[in-house]
Design an enzyme around this catalytic site. Structure first.
Site, PDB file in Angstrom:
ATOM      1  N   ARG B 115       0.826  -1.209   0.000  1.00 33.16           N
ATOM      2  CA  ARG B 115       0.000   0.000   0.000  1.00 33.16           C
ATOM      3  C   ARG B 115       0.860   1.257   0.000  1.00 33.16           C
ATOM      4  O   ARG B 115       0.546   2.239  -0.670  1.00 33.16           O
ATOM      5  CB  ARG B 115      -0.915  -0.015   1.237  1.00 33.16           C
ATOM      6  N   ASN B 379      -1.964  -3.713   8.618  1.00 32.81           N
ATOM      7  CA  ASN B 379      -3.158  -4.544   8.598  1.00 32.81           C
ATOM      8  C   ASN B 379      -3.481  -4.855   7.135  1.00 32.81           C
ATOM      9  O   ASN B 379      -2.656  -4.609   6.248  1.00 32.81           O
ATOM     10  CB  ASN B 379      -4.289  -3.810   9.336  1.00 32.81           C
ATOM     11  N   HIS B 381      -5.377  -3.692   4.676  1.00 34.22           N
ATOM     12  CA  HIS B 381      -5.290  -2.670   3.630  1.00 34.22           C
ATOM     13  C   HIS B 381      -3.845  -2.277   3.368  1.00 34.22           C
ATOM     14  O   HIS B 381      -3.454  -2.031   2.215  1.00 34.22           O
ATOM     15  CB  HIS B 381      -6.113  -1.431   4.020  1.00 34.22           C
ATOM     16  N   CYS B 382      -3.051  -2.244   4.407  1.00 35.76           N
ATOM     17  CA  CYS B 382      -1.651  -1.821   4.295  1.00 35.76           C
ATOM     18  C   CYS B 382      -0.809  -2.748   3.423  1.00 35.76           C
ATOM     19  O   CYS B 382       0.206  -2.336   2.887  1.00 35.76           O
ATOM     20  CB  CYS B 382      -0.995  -1.754   5.674  1.00 35.76           C
ATOM     21  N   ILE B 383      -1.187  -4.011   3.342  1.00 36.99           N
ATOM     22  CA  ILE B 383      -0.349  -4.962   2.592  1.00 36.99           C
ATOM     23  C   ILE B 383      -0.835  -5.159   1.159  1.00 36.99           C
ATOM     24  O   ILE B 383      -0.298  -5.992   0.437  1.00 36.99           O
ATOM     25  CB  ILE B 383      -0.244  -6.324   3.318  1.00 36.99           C
TER      26      ILE B 383
END
Lengths: 393, 393
Positions: B115, B379, B381-383
């Site tokens: 992300r 989390n 979304h971050c990955i």
């Protein structure tokens, strides 16, 4: 005498009272008593703290944690009456000390299945509440029962009735476990043929005799028989793991579309029986499929290492498929307390929660991780027994 | 050259190509390009296989299992482009071999936050798709960045763009991470002041300068600023952990009613900002509260023992509260892939799933146990980083 205080200082032992309470003579139905549905209002719920080393591996640590989660969820909306042995009562009080609305009392049992060994409560709609004691023989006695002795479990229902000051009928020697029946509260009882016709229960009674007993002691008009429960269910396929009323005329049924799963034929045959059934009020049933976990739940080697089996006790094996089902939920006042199996089953856990939420929008959906109850041989419904409110209709 | 085969025999290393691809001169907005919303159709999703010992304790075993679960959920409905280092690519291929629709390629990175280090994709509504490379300085550079060196992460977006044969704009030296922006696809960008005005990003630019850059490079008309993200979020409170568009004009906001939680004031101030905002189309926003986990998620001693920190790297501490939020979900084609935290948070996990299901009835809700991603510092979304479909409007 009941110990209303949840204190540690005195252990009041149920059964030690000087009560002279005897069973009521007569037949509940003739006295106007019937079994209300679980989805109706409760005054409380009975559970039994897990201890048996052949059921609860590794000192019951994980099992007790799971029981505590169930108790916490139930105690939000109804009083919990928890039986514990003298040996474990202090530990139980410690484990549950932060949960209000829990009353713990001492009584010795063989295991922790309040659904099957507890009394079945009846009401008369005029403010009366009584209960029934059944003969309990550890799910099949010498034929295929799961323990070699079951005297303490068999005594539990009358012990509780006396301690709770609830008059009781005695249906013994008729053998029945609470998990093998569901009532819609309007005259219909739901059972499986696999269980109630099993030779380990009442071999001298035929189907008609059994129907008559159920109707007499549960104040019912009609018994709906489905052929099967959950594949591999060591209770001879109790109905409470397979099919449950969610309101009069409406049931959920454990289901799988997977034709390679032996459960498929069990569910299909039971669906057909339900589709062809009419309840005591003359209604066709509305049937909702509730898919079983997407992946089987197995006994692992690390579970097996933790059990200590007694002589004559049914033993578990590695790779044994546990009878996992989402139908084995408990309706507390205001909630559906459902099992979650986790791991590979997180998706089906969530789908089951969504289905129950759609079906019961008036209730809170609570999921409790239940693998550690399954390992003991049952599930959330099996460890509970509701005490219906004695309302005036 | 792209390796379309997910075979083990040859490792094609992104960046080794003979491409002479250079950044496009000019400003995306002037060329008619804009950032579509994540809830629009995707062609795929980029992830990076976890490896960094200071982020992923105990050899990243649990982290990789969680990434695999996320990848499996995404790959059901869109192609996954997974970057892995040369050292881990064989292991990644083994771990994911049974998941179709996954393309694994070799590239070296500093960590696993696609992300934040991946390109931001733009479309022009006429079938064109380009992307933007931002300057990446590990969430704050020498001011408060989380690693001492971040060259490989900073190179990732252009490496991917070349490997994917996607023309790119270069916004450097403007510092930005993908997790610090959300687009509604209709001209509005959502950001937090805590992050975008942090002195570690673009200290020479004021709020107006930053708005201008965002609008130029994301093809937007309007920036909505909220003051805060999640309390303790080490990204300086990225918006993607706090607030997300679920459709144009409609957002979910991380929330707690608990006034003793420092998050309460953060959420309240951000709610006020959202209530007072108008988007690029002149709409007031519809705001849905999405409660944070009911219990904080902490770093435990057993986690801490598993990290290996480099010199200059931000280190974790026992009892550190992780920035857990249900807003950090990923919209794949057809699904909402949401974090579940388990343990004490099973109830709030389920409530979050119910809320998102009510808000997005057209999507499947998938929960992935995400504590092992949280332990790494982010989390779901971050990955992830979506590659929007280059549709013709």
């Amino acid at each position: 005498m009941r110990n209303k205080e949840n204190g540690l200082e005195d252990v009041v032992v149920a059964g030690d009272e000087d009560t002279q309470m005897c069973p009521i003579a007569g037949i509940p139905k003739e006295d106007g008593y019937y079994m209300p549905a679980e989805f109706e209002k409760h005054d409380g719920c009975i559970l039994i703290w897990p201890e048996r080393p052949g059921s609860w591996p590794h000192g019951a640590v994980a099992g007790r944690r799971a029981f505590a989660d169930v108790i916490k969820a139930i105690a939000r909306s109804e009083r919990v009456y928890l039986a514990a042995s003298k040996a474990t009562i202090a530990e139980a009080r410690g484990a549950l000390q932060n949960i209000p609305n829990v009353e713990i009392f001492a009584v010795e049992t063989d295991d922790s299945w309040a659904r099957d060994v507890g009394p079945t409560f009846l009401v008369d709609g005029k403010g009366g509440r009584r209960c029934v004691n059944w003969e309990f023989n550890a799910w099949g006695g010498t034929f295929n029962g799961l323990y070699a002795s079951w005297e303490k479990d068999n005594a539990f229902a009358t012990t509780f009735a006396k301690w709770f000051s609830c008059e009781y009928y005695d249906a013994a020697p008729f053998v029945l476990e609470g998990g093998s029946i569901h009532s819609d509260g309007e005259g219909t009882i739901l059972v499986t043929e696999a269980c109630l016709l099993s030779p380990g229960r009442n071999p001298d009674l035929d189907k008609e005799d059994i129907e008559k007993k159920l109707c007499q002691y549960l104040g019912a008009e009609k018994v709906i028989w489905i052929p099967h429960g959950i594949y591999g269910d060591e209770t001879d396929e109790h109905v409470d793991n397979m099919c449950a009323f969610i309101r009069p005329g409406e049931v959920v049924l454990a289901w799988t579309d997977n034709e390679d799963d032996p459960q498929h034929l069990y569910s299909k045959a039971s669906l057909e029986a339900l589709e062809n059934a009419v309840d005591a009020k003359g209604r066709k049933l509305v049937i909702h499929k509730l898919p079983i976990p997407s992946h089987p739940v197995w006994i692992h080697e690390e579970d097996l290492e933790g059990y200590e089996f007694e002589e004559g006790e049914d033993e578990r094996e590695i790779g044994e498929r546990l009878a996992a089902s989402y139908v084995n939920f408990y309706f507390s006042n205001g909630s559906v307390i459902m099992p979650a199996f986790g791991g590979e089953n997180v998706d089906s856990d969530l789908q089951a929660a969504f289905i129950m939420r759609d079906l019961c929008p008036e209730r809170e959906i609570v999921q409790v991780p239940a693998r550690d109850i399954l390992v003991g041989g049952g599930n959330i419904h099996c460890i509970t027994q509701q005490i219906p409110a004695n309302l005036i209709n």
